[in-house]
Scaffold this active site. Structure first.
Site, short mmCIF file in Angstrom:
data_model
loop_
_atom_site.label_atom_id
_atom_site.label_comp_id
_atom_site.label_asym_id
_atom_site.label_seq_id
_atom_site.Cartn_x
_atom_site.Cartn_y
_atom_site.Cartn_z
N HIS A 140 52.84 11.04 59.34
CA HIS A 140 53.13 12.33 58.70
C HIS A 140 54.15 13.09 59.55
O HIS A 140 53.80 13.92 60.38
CB HIS A 140 51.84 13.14 58.56
CG HIS A 140 51.98 14.36 57.72
ND1 HIS A 140 50.92 14.88 57.00
CD2 HIS A 140 53.03 15.18 57.44
CE1 HIS A 140 51.32 15.96 56.34
NE2 HIS A 140 52.60 16.15 56.60
N HIS A 168 57.74 15.39 59.54
CA HIS A 168 58.82 16.15 58.92
C HIS A 168 60.07 15.95 59.78
O HIS A 168 60.07 16.31 60.96
CB HIS A 168 58.48 17.64 58.87
CG HIS A 168 57.33 17.98 57.99
ND1 HIS A 168 57.47 18.71 56.83
CD2 HIS A 168 56.00 17.69 58.10
CE1 HIS A 168 56.28 18.87 56.26
NE2 HIS A 168 55.37 18.25 57.02
N LYS A 181 56.09 11.21 48.35
CA LYS A 181 55.25 12.32 48.79
C LYS A 181 55.13 13.32 47.66
O LYS A 181 56.13 13.78 47.10
CB LYS A 181 55.87 13.01 50.02
CG LYS A 181 55.19 14.32 50.43
CD LYS A 181 53.79 14.09 50.96
CE LYS A 181 53.09 15.40 51.35
NZ LYS A 181 53.76 16.11 52.45
N HIS A 217 53.85 17.05 47.00
CA HIS A 217 53.55 18.25 47.80
C HIS A 217 53.42 19.45 46.89
O HIS A 217 54.21 19.65 45.97
CB HIS A 217 54.66 18.49 48.82
CG HIS A 217 54.28 19.46 49.90
ND1 HIS A 217 54.13 20.82 49.66
CD2 HIS A 217 54.01 19.28 51.22
CE1 HIS A 217 53.79 21.43 50.78
NE2 HIS A 217 53.70 20.51 51.74
N HIS A 228 49.77 15.99 49.14
CA HIS A 228 49.38 17.33 49.60
C HIS A 228 49.09 18.09 48.32
O HIS A 228 49.99 18.45 47.57
CB HIS A 228 50.53 17.96 50.39
CG HIS A 228 50.32 19.39 50.80
ND1 HIS A 228 50.71 19.87 52.02
CD2 HIS A 228 49.80 20.45 50.15
CE1 HIS A 228 50.44 21.17 52.10
NE2 HIS A 228 49.89 21.54 50.96
N HIS A 273 46.28 15.51 55.58
CA HIS A 273 45.43 16.58 56.13
C HIS A 273 44.23 16.86 55.22
O HIS A 273 44.09 17.92 54.62
CB HIS A 273 46.21 17.87 56.43
CG HIS A 273 47.35 18.17 55.51
ND1 HIS A 273 47.20 18.39 54.17
CD2 HIS A 273 48.68 18.29 55.76
CE1 HIS A 273 48.37 18.63 53.63
NE2 HIS A 273 49.28 18.56 54.57
N HIS A 297 55.36 27.45 55.46
CA HIS A 297 55.41 27.48 54.00
C HIS A 297 56.18 28.68 53.46
O HIS A 297 56.01 29.07 52.31
CB HIS A 297 54.00 27.39 53.42
CG HIS A 297 53.39 26.05 53.67
ND1 HIS A 297 53.75 24.92 52.98
CD2 HIS A 297 52.49 25.63 54.59
CE1 HIS A 297 53.09 23.88 53.44
NE2 HIS A 297 52.32 24.30 54.42
N ASP A 328 52.32 15.82 61.54
CA ASP A 328 52.83 16.96 60.77
C ASP A 328 53.85 17.74 61.60
O ASP A 328 53.84 18.97 61.68
CB ASP A 328 51.69 17.87 60.32
CG ASP A 328 51.99 18.58 59.00
OD1 ASP A 328 53.13 18.49 58.51
OD2 ASP A 328 51.08 19.24 58.46
#
EC number: 3.5.1.5
Length: 577
Positions: free
Chosen positions: A141, A143, A224, A226, A253, A279, A327, A367
């Site tokens: 995971h 980014h 993915k 999300h 996610h 997660h 976010h 993450d």
């Protein structure tokens, strides 16, 4: 005939069968169950390099040339810790792959030498004596917000990165996605010179199958989904339908706000198909407050991200700020603040601890820079194991008391960041464990620094990163000793020893002809039949219930009470900050 004492033997050659090793400053001990190097009964016949030692011409080094099959490198006398066991052995590497695990040396004068571990003039030696060897970390995971995370990852022993991104764009900072053919091509090219395997995830949030297929042909290894792009039941179903045909994995996610459905609706949309739930506890995102219940589903492959590992007195305080930044939320907007607060629940974070110890949550990733730390996957994993041993005692099958050894627990936890993510994403034919035939993506650790900082990181058999002292010193060890790039990190060598994992459809579409890359493109294996029972030592399916009002978690009917840790190993004894 004089025999060496066990203490003297360990001083000379490292631990042998029956000896125990403490991992860093944790409460975890491992016991060596087998010594393929010989042990005290064959003392003096071990493959050891140095002045006056064994591996010299016509002694431990034989006449075999490389053309005769001699390995390129042998790691001598290392304690291997892997999901399949904890043993001592010599490890042979040839053409960047592991070719033998056993006893190295010269069969002309030594007994029991493995046929693929015959040391010759072409063989380099790395001393693993009194050291531990593990498979390189598979971070599931990541980014890709900035290239500097790769440096941090390598310095912590990560050799494979699964994730996505395009740099510090808002989409990347939140969603682990490399969207579309153009971005996939540019990222695959930009990552070519790093000594790490990469697997990019395309954007799965769409109801248009054509948009998914073009990403698979463009180099995505999977998808993915999300919530920031809209993880609706329709998008989940469409993405999984394409994945089923393509054979690739989907990472999820889910919808924290429950806008398009609740956890039951997402489980319904998944419809029994294989999916990797990121997660799973929920602080990183997912149906509030009960996304953690998906860990009870046999088709869901659950993972954690490392900021909630383990539950401590500081966990809650740091998470709110992380959420607001990651976010793109505004703390002055009440709805944004409520969104953030809904994801931080002490009860589910505490339950995450025990679900890992039971083997019900199967993987741990970072993450990176998006509510996680790319250099702390290994460290946080072993801190969790330490906390759980302190609270729950020995696992079934592990002895306690004066003969304590935590082999079962250690094998379970190391699988969470090596073989389990490799299986989940169709890469275990090449990576994820210390086994013959796989890439020699290996990490050597000094036991006192296990999980903290590697001694050496090998990528495809080449030394890519290592703890190295002052380059102007007369010997390699003077301070400051820091994790530094080695010759194996040079771009041309990195490309020769690493792969990009891609969907098979990109191979069929001749993607390599359209990219400016020098490394190989490795197709992922079909994972659509992979379920939780396929994840070694991490396949438990307990009943999990979350009270929607109090957030109390019951595991197999028992309430797990939060007891956040106030002190951890592998912290200020090793780090200033």
């Amino acid at each position: 005939m004089a025999r060496l004492s066990r203490e003297r033997y360990a001083q000379l050659y490292g631990p042998t069968t029956g000896d125990r090793i403490r991992l860093a400053d944790t409460n975890l001990l491992v016991e060596v169950t087998e010594d393929r190097c010989g042990g005290p009964g064959l003392a003096g016949d071990e493959a050891v390099f140095g002045g006056g030692k064994v591996l010299r011409e016509s002694m431990g080094q034989g006449r075999a040339s490389r053309a005769d099959g001699a390995p390129d490198t042998v790691i001598t006398g290392a304690v291997i810790i892997d999901y399949w066991g904890i043993i001592k052995a010599d490890i042979g590497i040839r053409d960047g792959r592991i070719v033998g695990i056993g006893k190295a040396g010269n069969p002309d004068i030594m007994t029991g030498v493995h046929r693929d571990l015959v040391v010759g003039p072409s063989t380099e030696i790395i001393s693993g004596n009194r050291r531990i060897v593990t498979a390189g970390t598979v971070d599931c995971h990541v980014h890709l917000i900035c290239p500097q995370i790769i440096v941090e990852a390598l310095a912590a022993g990560t050799t494979t990165i699964i994730g996505g991104g395009t740099g510090p764009a808002e989409g990347t900072k939140a969603t682990t996605v490399t969207p579309g053919e153009w971005h996939l091509a540019r990222m695959l090219e930009s990552l070519d010179g790093w000594p790490v395997n990469f697997a990019l995830l395309g954007k799965g949030n769409t109801v248009n199958p054509d948009a998914l297929w073009e990403q698979l042909r463009g180099g995505a290894s999977g998808f993915k989904l999300h919530e920031d792009w809209g993880s609706t039941p329709a998008a989940i179903d469409t993405c999984l339908a394409v994945a089923d045909v393509a054979g690739v994995q989907v990472a999820l996610h889910s919808d924290t706000l429950n806008e398009t459905g609740f956890v039951e609706d997402t489980i319904g949309a998944i419809a029994g198909r294989s999916i990797h739930a990121y997660h799973t506890e929920g602080a990183g995102g997912g149906h509030a407050p009960d996304i953690i219940t998906v860990a009870a589903q046999p088709n869901v492959l659950p993972s954690s991200t490392n900021p909630t590992r383990p539950h401590t007195v500081n966990t809650l305080d740091e998470h709110l700020d992380m959420l607001m930044v990651c976010h793109h939320l505004n703390p002055r907007i009440p709805e944004d603040l409520a969104f953030a607060e809904s994801r931080i629940r002490p009860s589910t974070i505490a339950a995450e601890d025990v679900l890992h110890d039971m083997g019900a949550i199967s993987m741990i990733g970072s993450d990176s820079q998006a509510m996680g730390r790319v250099g702390e996957v290994v460290l946080r994993t072993w801190q969790t194991a330490h906390v759980m041993k302190a609270r729950r005692g020995a696992l079934e099958g592990d002895p306690s008391g004066s003969q304590a050894a935590d082999n079962n627990r250690v094998r379970r936890y190391i699988a969470k960041y090596t073989i389990c993510p490799a299986i989940a994403h169709g890469m275990d034919h090449l990576i994820g464990s210390v086994e013959v035939g796989k890439l020699a993506d290996l990490v050597l650790w000094e036991p006192a620094f296990f999980g903290v900082r590697p001694h050496v990181v090998l990528k495809g058999g080449a030394i890519a990163w290592a703890a190295m002292g002052d380059a102007n010193a007369s010997i390699p060890t003077p301070q400051p000793v820091l994790p530094r790039p080695m010759f194996g990190a040079a771009a041309a060598t990195a490309a020769a020893t690493s792969v990009h994992f891609v969907a098979p459809q990109s191979i069929d579409a001749r993607l390599a002809d359209r990219l400016a890359v020098n490394r190989g493109l490795a197709p992922v294996a079909d994972v659509r039949a992979v379920g939780k029972t396929d994840l070694p030592l991490n396949d438990a399916l307990p009943s999990i219930e979350v009270d929607p009002d109090t957030f109390t978690v019951r595991i197999d009917g028992q309430v797990w009470q939060p007891q956040p840790a106030a002190e951890l190993p592998m912290t200020q004894r090793y780090f200033l900050f």
